[in-house]
Design a protein around this motif. Structure first.
Motif, PDB file in Angstrom:
ATOM      1  N   ARG A  60       0.853  -1.184   0.000  1.00 22.63           N
ATOM      2  CA  ARG A  60       0.000   0.000   0.000  1.00 22.63           C
ATOM      3  C   ARG A  60       0.893   1.240   0.000  1.00 22.63           C
ATOM      4  NH1 ARG A  60      -2.794  -3.492  -1.187  1.00 22.63           N
ATOM      5  NH2 ARG A  60      -4.758  -4.210  -0.253  1.00 22.63           N
ATOM      6  N   GLN A  61       0.429   2.271  -0.703  1.00 22.31           N
ATOM      7  CA  GLN A  61       1.229   3.473  -0.857  1.00 22.31           C
ATOM      8  C   GLN A  61       0.865   4.482   0.249  1.00 22.31           C
ATOM      9  OE1 GLN A  61      -0.203   1.736  -3.687  1.00 22.31           O
ATOM     10  NE2 GLN A  61       1.816   0.788  -3.495  1.00 22.31           N
ATOM     11  N   LEU A  62       1.191   4.078   1.471  1.00 24.66           N
ATOM     12  CA  LEU A  62       0.891   4.885   2.650  1.00 24.66           C
ATOM     13  C   LEU A  62       2.172   5.106   3.449  1.00 24.66           C
ATOM     14  CD1 LEU A  62      -2.243   2.876   3.828  1.00 24.66           C
ATOM     15  CD2 LEU A  62      -2.293   5.041   2.595  1.00 24.66           C
ATOM     16  N   TRP A  63       2.079   5.945   4.476  1.00 22.27           N
ATOM     17  CA  TRP A  63       3.203   6.139   5.390  1.00 22.27           C
ATOM     18  C   TRP A  63       2.976   5.410   6.701  1.00 22.27           C
ATOM     19  CZ3 TRP A  63       4.514  12.101   4.938  1.00 22.27           C
ATOM     20  CH2 TRP A  63       5.096  12.319   3.666  1.00 22.27           C
ATOM     21  N   TRP A  64       1.722   5.148   7.033  1.00 24.39           N
ATOM     22  CA  TRP A  64       1.389   4.512   8.311  1.00 24.39           C
ATOM     23  C   TRP A  64       1.181   3.023   8.083  1.00 24.39           C
ATOM     24  CZ3 TRP A  64       1.670   4.612  13.298  1.00 24.39           C
ATOM     25  CH2 TRP A  64       0.770   3.962  14.116  1.00 24.39           C
ATOM     26  N   GLY A  65       2.030   2.227   8.702  1.00 24.76           N
ATOM     27  CA  GLY A  65       1.919   0.788   8.547  1.00 24.76           C
ATOM     28  C   GLY A  65       3.289   0.130   8.662  1.00 24.76           C
ATOM     29  N   HIS A  66       3.340  -1.154   8.377  1.00 25.54           N
ATOM     30  CA  HIS A  66       4.603  -1.902   8.401  1.00 25.54           C
ATOM     31  C   HIS A  66       5.348  -1.652   7.089  1.00 25.54           C
ATOM     32  CE1 HIS A  66       3.818  -4.310  12.020  1.00 25.54           C
ATOM     33  NE2 HIS A  66       2.557  -4.300  11.651  1.00 25.54           N
ATOM     34  N   ARG A  67       6.424  -0.905   7.184  1.00 30.73           N
ATOM     35  CA  ARG A  67       7.173  -0.596   5.966  1.00 30.73           C
ATOM     36  C   ARG A  67       7.811  -1.876   5.419  1.00 30.73           C
ATOM     37  NH1 ARG A  67      11.147   4.634   5.341  1.00 30.73           N
ATOM     38  NH2 ARG A  67      11.559   4.436   3.097  1.00 30.73           N
ATOM     39  N   ILE A  68       7.720  -2.040   4.109  1.00 34.68           N
ATOM     40  CA  ILE A  68       8.192  -3.271   3.480  1.00 34.68           C
ATOM     41  C   ILE A  68       9.703  -3.411   3.654  1.00 34.68           C
ATOM     42  CG2 ILE A  68       8.527  -4.383   1.215  1.00 34.68           C
ATOM     43  CD1 ILE A  68       5.684  -3.401   0.541  1.00 34.68           C
ATOM     44  N   PRO A  69      10.163  -4.556   4.164  1.00 36.39           N
ATOM     45  CA  PRO A  69      11.600  -4.743   4.434  1.00 36.39           C
ATOM     46  C   PRO A  69      12.374  -5.109   3.166  1.00 36.39           C
ATOM     47  CG  PRO A  69      10.397  -6.695   5.111  1.00 36.39           C
ATOM     48  CD  PRO A  69       9.373  -5.726   4.604  1.00 36.39           C
ATOM     49  N   ALA A  70      12.377  -4.162   2.234  1.00 40.34           N
ATOM     50  CA  ALA A  70      13.109  -4.363   0.973  1.00 40.34           C
ATOM     51  C   ALA A  70      13.874  -3.076   0.673  1.00 40.34           C
ATOM     52  CB  ALA A  70      12.136  -4.688  -0.163  1.00 40.34           C
ATOM     53  N   TRP A  71      15.099  -3.234   0.142  1.00 41.76           N
ATOM     54  CA  TRP A  71      15.955  -2.085  -0.164  1.00 41.76           C
ATOM     55  C   TRP A  71      16.394  -2.168  -1.625  1.00 41.76           C
ATOM     56  CZ3 TRP A  71      15.261  -4.092   4.521  1.00 41.76           C
ATOM     57  CH2 TRP A  71      15.196  -3.231   5.612  1.00 41.76           C
ATOM     58  N   TYR A  72      16.584  -0.993  -2.233  1.00 46.83           N
ATOM     59  CA  TYR A  72      16.972  -0.918  -3.638  1.00 46.83           C
ATOM     60  C   TYR A  72      18.307  -0.193  -3.759  1.00 46.83           C
ATOM     61  CZ  TYR A  72      11.995  -1.873  -4.208  1.00 46.83           C
ATOM     62  OH  TYR A  72      10.757  -2.435  -4.137  1.00 46.83           O
ATOM     63  N   ASP A  73      19.169  -0.701  -4.673  1.00 47.96           N
ATOM     64  CA  ASP A  73      20.386   0.046  -4.963  1.00 47.96           C
ATOM     65  C   ASP A  73      20.085   1.024  -6.096  1.00 47.96           C
ATOM     66  OD1 ASP A  73      20.428  -1.379  -7.369  1.00 47.96           O
ATOM     67  OD2 ASP A  73      21.949  -2.815  -6.655  1.00 47.96           O
ATOM     68  N   ASP A  74      21.102   1.751  -6.551  1.00 49.29           N
ATOM     69  CA  ASP A  74      20.885   2.794  -7.562  1.00 49.29           C
ATOM     70  C   ASP A  74      20.455   2.234  -8.908  1.00 49.29           C
ATOM     71  OD1 ASP A  74      21.512   4.682  -5.709  1.00 49.29           O
ATOM     72  OD2 ASP A  74      23.628   4.874  -6.311  1.00 49.29           O
ATOM     73  N   GLN A  75      20.713   0.957  -9.145  1.00 50.79           N
ATOM     74  CA  GLN A  75      20.292   0.321 -10.399  1.00 50.79           C
ATOM     75  C   GLN A  75      18.891  -0.295 -10.283  1.00 50.79           C
ATOM     76  OE1 GLN A  75      23.631  -0.232  -9.190  1.00 50.79           O
ATOM     77  NE2 GLN A  75      24.010   1.534 -10.553  1.00 50.79           N
ATOM     78  N   GLY A  76      18.261  -0.154  -9.113  1.00 51.86           N
ATOM     79  CA  GLY A  76      16.907  -0.683  -8.937  1.00 51.86           C
ATOM     80  C   GLY A  76      16.850  -2.137  -8.505  1.00 51.86           C
ATOM     81  N   LYS A  77      18.018  -2.743  -8.234  1.00 50.89           N
ATOM     82  CA  LYS A  77      18.027  -4.128  -7.773  1.00 50.89           C
ATOM     83  C   LYS A  77      17.480  -4.177  -6.347  1.00 50.89           C
ATOM     84  CE  LYS A  77      20.916  -8.229  -7.143  1.00 50.89           C
ATOM     85  NZ  LYS A  77      22.274  -8.818  -7.229  1.00 50.89           N
TER      86      LYS A  77
END
Length: 953
Positions: A427-444
């Motif tokens: 969901r595109q919100l600020w309140w909630g469990h933030r998704i535990p995924a990270w992106y590098d500069d190439q979008g990986k």
């Protein structure tokens, strides 16, 4: 005890004492069976409504029963963070109070602001739960974003990703253009609207003609603006008008795009023109057609639902595509979607390609929070592969590991699970469990429990820039972990071992898929027993109906027919009720209508009925699976029932306090027939109550309590004790006092799970009079079970005969208009020796309660005067009528009654002989008239019999 039952004076103080003394906690005795229920977590923004009150009454009744059985019980309480609802509430708050938006704060500061609101105002619904008497373990209260639950959510996401059961992809979702987020189907409200169907001409390419020689085909659409994203036209492969065109192309007007004609059964030959424009990026059906025929997807809208400056073109897999130009006509760029609709219709008309416009009934999806029309939108979202999880979860119900009550809801569950789609969890919100995924500069993308773990796992040093995903998880994702996340998972806690699987889930049918099914899927994937077998989250799913208003309409604020359960507990005056129902309404006409209806329905506001009366009403109406039409008269009736119990208890206490109740060793006790009878009636009530609770028939359990307390104990037994207490021997009085106080004490325990406050209050006065009671609260006493040693069938049969005798006397008094207080001489022609013995054994009781001068047996050959008669079993009861009534006055009265009854019979017969009435009136109305006719005829026979009897005097 106070003279008058006043729930307001006892309830809140009593609940506070219960909570402070820790009575709601598990008893910790692991040698006893454990029993647990997880409360469906209400939204932290919410307030208690009738659905909550209904389900919480059911759960509390079940928990209190199990607690009184000595089981180690846990009723787990908690609230849901309610992503969209909570964020909207705080956004409105800062706008109204500070004139700011969330962007003025920034993400971190804004979420701090939400936590601040939650800590100050987010406990409203839990306060109301206390008012309802909910015996939850408050020390274990959970929140779906507390630290422990956050850890569980992160763990589940990571493990599912590692198991290839979570992925990120570009797919079609319900998009709320106002809130800028994907929403679930449950958050979409479909509204019926009057609209139009536009018929557009799409020119055929390459000089192709239709079977009837036209160089165009006509497509029908209710959303002209989406034609900017068309990538195909579908016709039915069996349609003789168009099947030869399959494989040909049309030139899409306005954008001049060459798109194919495909054959697909989605095109209904009987609907519209038989030709369907296909816009895979903006329609869910078209999306599926597009996948079947590998049609590119063209996204034409921004997240605000304005036409983009440049379209996005994707393959069916959601990858960028150059199959079509991304160019959009300049005059549409930046137009709001409904403005674009008008402009496109006008251009088609100008081009001579608008075939016709038809009125059309539409079902339009709205976001239930944002209140604007939902736009199907291609977005990058996170998904759970649901099918593998659903397979195990479906089998659990098929194999009976999970039972649905009523069983028919298993079919609803199976239909969803066997055709399950992947689940959009972002969901595109600020309140909630933030998704535990990270992106590098190439979008990986890198998934991990935190950034440190991601860097360590993938050998990423500080030079690699990482940014966490901005999205949060769907609220349903975290609540799917509720049964095990609340018990400390992923840690293997003692609570998890003791209370999981839980026993029953009480919920509504509308969230069987959104919550129940997902809990089963998640739990069975992550929870395994010591043998590695998947563990179910609960053994039973008890599906309740909806509470509707007195007219059967769903309660909603927009209809102004909501009744707040707290208002029924505490009472509310009419003006406050009107203000409450109309205060925030933006439509003056609707507010006026609601005010008028409220004033008509609640002329004097709503009285204070107390919690117990409300709970008993809800329990008594809890037929499994059925919707319930709320009835204020039943609430009033059950408040009277509480009064009856209170007054009966005062009678018992007045006759037992400071009296010898026979508990001393060696006390002489001579139990009456009535004493044995009420003990036996209680045993039957206990047996019935427990059976109904075990079968989730709270309505029948409540009716068992009502029947025993009101009719057997209060109306009959208390009356039957009076002759003994007034004229009995010491041994008889002692035995009756003992029976009075012990049966009352057991009755209070039996009723406690449904009526917690009144039973605890009375029990505190009763407890000192009963020998052998230990403990400070009724809720930790034993729930009565059937005890065969206390059951006496002969006593039941004998007292039923006594009751029939007394009732017959009272009925004859009423029929012949004999003064209720006038002593009567009564004769009995006994049919058998048993009835003769019953008469002799119970003369004192019969004389007292039926108000008789004398009773005597008569022989078969005795000459008798004119008598009023009635049957008691097979024996004949007779009252000589001479001197009891004014013969002439009674004959005159009977004559008038007979004439009136004959008139009613003639009137109804005339109605039923009128073929016009019988043909036009509803069947139920005609049946009611026939029923009334039979009733009047029966009355006429009785009246004429009485007239003959009186005339013979």
């Amino acid at each position: 005890m106070e003279k008058t039952y006043n729930p307001t004076s006892i309830e809140q103080a009593l609940y506070q004492a219960w909570e402070e003394k820790g009575y709601f906690k598990p008893n910790g005795d692991t040698s006893q069976p454990s029993y647990s229920i997880m409360i469906p977590p209400p939204n932290v923004t919410g307030s208690l409504h009738m659905g909550h009150a209904f389900q919480d009454t059911i759960m509390d009744t079940l928990i209190r029963c199990q607690r009184m059985k000595g089981h180690n019980t846990l009723w787990q309480v908690g609230t849901d963070h309610a992503g969209i609802a909570t964020q909207m509430l705080v956004e409105r708050k800062i706008d109204a109070e500070e004139g700011k938006t969330k962007h003025d704060y920034g993400r971190e500061a804004f979420t701090d602001k939400i936590w601040e609101w939650k800590n100050e105002s987010g406990g409203n619904i839990t306060k109301q739960l206390r008012r309802l008497g909910a015996s939850v373990d408050w020390d274990r209260e959970r929140f779906t974003m507390d630290d422990g639950f956050y850890k569980a959510v992160q763990e589940v996401f990571v493990r599912l990703y590692e198991d290839d059961l979570i992925y990120r992809g570009k797919r079609l979702v319900n998009w709320d253009p106002k809130l800028h987020t994907a929403i679930s189907d449950l958050e979409v409200e479909n509204k019926d609207k009057k609209g139009h169907m536009w018929h557009f001409r799409y020119p055929l390419a390459d000089g192709v003609k239709t079977a009837d020689g036209k160089d165009y085909i006509v497509v029908a659409t209710t959303r002209p603006e989406t034609m900017l994203g068309d990538t195909g036209v579908a016709v039915n492969p069996e349609d003789p008008r168009y099947k030869d065109l399959i494989g040909q192309h049309v030139m899409l007007p306005v954008v001049n795009r060459r798109i194919p004609i495909v054959g697909d059964e989605h095109a209904d030959m009987e609907k519209g023109t038989g030709c369907v424009k296909i816009t895979p990026a903006h329609d869910f059906n078209d999306y599926e057609v597009g996948k079947r025929h590998s049609l590119p997807m063209i996204n034409i809208f921004t997240f605000d639902a304005y036409v983009r400056q440049e379209a996005e073109v994707f393959t069916t897999k959601g990858e960028p595509s150059d199959a079509y130009s991304s160019e959009l006509p300049a005059n549409y760029q930046g137009l709001e979607r409904f403005a674009a609709r008008k402009a496109i219709v006008a251009e088609f008309d100008q081009l001579g390609l608008l075939d016709e416009i038809k009125d059309h009934d539409l079902t339009i999806p709205y976001g239930d929070r944002g209140g604007v029309v939902i736009e199907p939108m291609l977005t990058d979202q996170w998904y759970v592969r649901a099918a593998p999880l659903a397979e195990v979860a479906t089998k659990a119900v098929e194999d009976g590991e999970i039972q649905f009550v009523p069983k028919q809801y298993e079919n609803m569950y199976f239909s969803w699970m066997r055709d399950i789609q992947d689940w959009c969890i972002s969901r595109q919100l600020w309140w909630g469990h933030r998704i535990p995924a990270w992106y590098d500069d190439q979008g990986k993308v890198y998934v991990g429990r935190n950034e440190e773990e991601v860097r360590s796992k993938h050998n990423l040093d500080a030079s690699v820039s990482l940014n966490q995903d901005e999205d949060v998880l769907d609220t349903w994702f975290s609540s799917a972990l509720w049964t095990f996340g609340t018990l400390g998972w992923p840690e293997q806690t003692p609570e998890l071992k003791t209370f999981h699987p839980t026993d029953v889930l009480v919920t509504g049918f509308d969230i069987i898929f959104f919550w129940v099914a997902r809990m089963i899927m998640m739990t069975m994937h992550f929870m395994k027993d010591e043998n590695g077998k998947p563990q179910v989250p609960f053994k039973t799913v008890y599906v309740t109906g909806l509470i509707r208003d007195e007219n059967g309409d769903k309660m909603s604020k927009s209809k102004g027919n909501v009744i707040d359960p707290i208002d029924m507990i505490d009472g509310i005056d009419l003006e406050s009720l009107v203000k409450k129902r109309t205060g925030n309404m933006m439509q003056p006409q609707l507010a006026t209508k609601i005010e008028k209806n409220t004033r008509k329905t609640f002329e004097n506001g709503i009285e204070a009925y107390g919690t117990d009366a409300l709970r008993f009403t809800l329990a008594a109406m809890a037929s499994t699976g059925r919707d319930i039409n709320w009835d204020m008269k039943r609430l009033e009736g059950y408040r009277n029932f509480c009064n009856k119990l209170w007054n009966a208890s005062r009678y018992v206490l007045m006759n037992t306090q400071e009296q010898d109740c026979g508990f001393a060793a060696g006390a002489e006790l001579e139990y009456s027939l009535a004493d044995k009878w009420i003990e036996s009636q209680f045993e039957l009530a206990a047996k019935s109550f427990n059976s109904h609770i075990d079968n989730y028939r709270l309505d029948m359990a409540a009716n068992t309590l009502y029947e025993f307390i009101w009719n057997q104990f209060c109306d009959w037994y208390l009356e039957l004790t009076k002759p003994v207490l007034w004229k009995g021997t010491e041994a008889q009085q002692r035995a009756t006092r003992r029976t009075l106080i012990t049966v009352l004490e057991k009755t209070l325990r039996l009723a406690h799970p449904v009526l917690p406050y009144i039973t605890e209050t009375i029990w505190q006065s009763v407890k000192p009079l009963v020998d052998g009671i230990e403990g400070d609260t009724i809720m930790l006493q034993a729930l009565p079970q059937y005890t065969e040693a206390n059951f006496h069938q002969e006593a039941l049969d004998d007292i039923e005969w006594v009751k029939a005798f007394i009732t017959s006397i009272r009925n004859l008094r009423a029929e012949y208009d004999i003064n209720p207080g006038k002593p009567l001489d009564v004769m009995l022609k006994a049919d058998n020796a048993t009835d003769a013995a019953r008469l002799e054994a119970n003369k004192q009781v019969l004389t007292s309660l039926a108000k008789l001068e004398s009773i005597r047996m008569i022989a078969d050959d005795e000459t008798l005067p004119a008598c009023a008669t009635a049957l008691v079993g097979k024996s004949e009861l007779m009252i000589p009528m001479a001197g009891l009534i004014d013969k002439d006055a009674e004959l005159e009265r009977l004559g008038k009654e007979i004439a009136k009854t004959e008139g009613e019979i003639k009137r109804i017969e005339g109605k039923l002989n009128n073929q016009g009435f019988v043909a036009k009136a509803p069947e139920a109305v005609v049946a009611k008239e026939r029923e009334k006719l039979e009733g009047y005829k029966e009355s006429l026979v009785k009246l004429e019999e009485q007239k003959v009897t009186i005339a013979s005097l």
